[in-house]
Design an enzyme around this catalytic site. Structure first.
Site, PDB file in Angstrom:
ATOM      1  CB  CYS A 133      -0.967  -0.031   1.169  1.00  0.00           C
ATOM      2  SG  CYS A 133      -1.737   1.469   1.260  1.00  0.00           S
ATOM      3  CB  CYS A 136      -0.721   2.476   4.061  1.00  0.00           C
ATOM      4  SG  CYS A 136      -2.174   1.846   3.368  1.00  0.00           S
ATOM      5  CG  ASP A 137       3.087   0.866   4.571  1.00  0.00           C
ATOM      6  OD1 ASP A 137       2.482   1.188   5.444  1.00  0.00           O
ATOM      7  OD2 ASP A 137       2.826  -0.142   4.108  1.00  0.00           O
TER       8      ASP A 137
END
Ligand code: NAP
Length: 309
Positions: A133, A136-137
């Site tokens: 992701c 997200c990261d």
């Protein structure tokens, strides 16, 4: 044990839309989700192909859907479904990690899970440099080099997204042409720090305690190259998540639940919606459409039985 009219497994766009329709039809509804309310779309940095909604991030769009379903009174449980069995009176019992629930009709909307590269060391670096992701990261890799693996919309969008914060992005794809839509691929030309590594596959993840690089082989020349990166975003598609239902409904050879546009399965009280069923087009808009179709089919089944929870 509470008896619900309809239990929906999976709170992605298909499951949430099913909840919306079922609640509007006056049915009691429990949504069981093991991970992320909103499903895969929450990972998409930008969604501009969902009709009636202005372009927005996938997580914003998912929040709208979650709010809609919750405001109409759908109940939710964060739990993982392990098995489903049919009772003598025709109701279904759903066993989860922490509990069990009963319903008159079940809608399976479990979506897909991330496909893995299947190369040595991959599993040991998940969370230690390998991510699925970018949204997200990606921030963990600010000003550092990363790779994105894949050639679909997700991979190309992720590469463009990461190029804005990372020092360099290697986009590694096994063919010379991208599967992603032309409009998405066209965006690559504006990103000077994306290097395309085409016709190439990852053969090994390199590093001691954290990911430090990828060994990549060119499929045409056979040349092997080690690329030093701090993070790798694997975006090579998804596969279905239907193991808990394999004894219950028919799956095809790839693990998708066999169903047509009616969203009915080979069992009268079990319905399926979204990416986890056999279908040609897996998009947000078709997942939502399935949710509505499956919910109305489940409501008709319950009404024909003449009983409400
Ligand atoms: P996808 O379209 O299935 O693409 C997967 C990519 O990974 C393909 O390029 C494929 O290569 C490659 N691949 C598959 N297995 C591989 C392996 N073992 N090793 C190396 N490469 C491998 O998946 P996706 O990009 O996640 O998209 C899924 C669906 O969501 C699609 O329908 C897409 O259009 C949709 N989506 C839409 C949006 C949006 O904004 N509207 C955003 C993201 C995704 P080949 O091309 O050679 O098969």
């Amino acid at each position: 044990m509470a008896l619900y009219d309809i239990i929906i497994v999976g709170a992605g766009p298909a499951g949430l839309t099913a909840a919306l329709y079922a609640r509007r039809a006056g049915k009691t509804v429990l949504l069981i989700e093991k991970e992320t309310f909103g499903g895969q779309i929450t990972l998409s940095p930008h969604v501009e192909n969902y009709p009636f909604a202005r372009p927005m991030s996938g997580s914003e769009l998912a929040q709208v859907l979650v709010d809609q379903a919750m405001n109409l009174g759908a109940e939710v449980e964060v739990d993982a479904v392990n098995s489903v069995s049919e009772n003598a009176n025709g109701t279904l019992t759903i066993k989860t990690d922490y509990s069990e629930f009963t319903c008159r009709a079940l809608i399976i909307a479990t979506g897909l899970k991330h496909r893995r590269l299947g190369v040595p060391n991959e599993d040991s670096f998940i969370g230690g440099g390998i991510s699925f992701c970018a949204v997200c990261d990606g921030a963990f890799f600010k000003d550092r080099p990363v790779a994105v693996i894949g050639g679909g919309n997700t991979a190309v969008q992720d590469a463009i997204y990461l190029s804005k914060t990372c020092s360099k992005v290697y986009l590694i794809h096994r063919r010379s042409e991208f599967r992603a839509e032309k409009r998405v691929v066209d965006g690559l030309s504006a990103c000077s720090n994306i290097e395309l590594v085409l016709d190439s596959v990852v053969t090994e993840c390199l590093g001691e305690h954290r990911l430090e690089g990828l060994r990549v082989q060119n499929k045409l020349s056979g040349d092997v190259r080690d690329i030093a990166i701090d993070g790798a975003f694997v975006a090579i598609g998804q596969e279905p998540n239907n193991a808990a239902f394999s004894e219950l409904v028919k799956l095809d050879g790839s693990g998708f639940i066999i169903a047509g546009e009616s969203c009915t399965t080979d069992r009268p009280n079990i319905f399926v919606a979204g990416d986890c069923r056999t279908k040609a087009v897996r998009q947000l808009v078709t997942a939502g459409a399935d949710g509505g179709v499956a919910a109305l089919a489940a409501c008709s089944y319950i009404d024909a039985m003449g009983i409400t929870a």
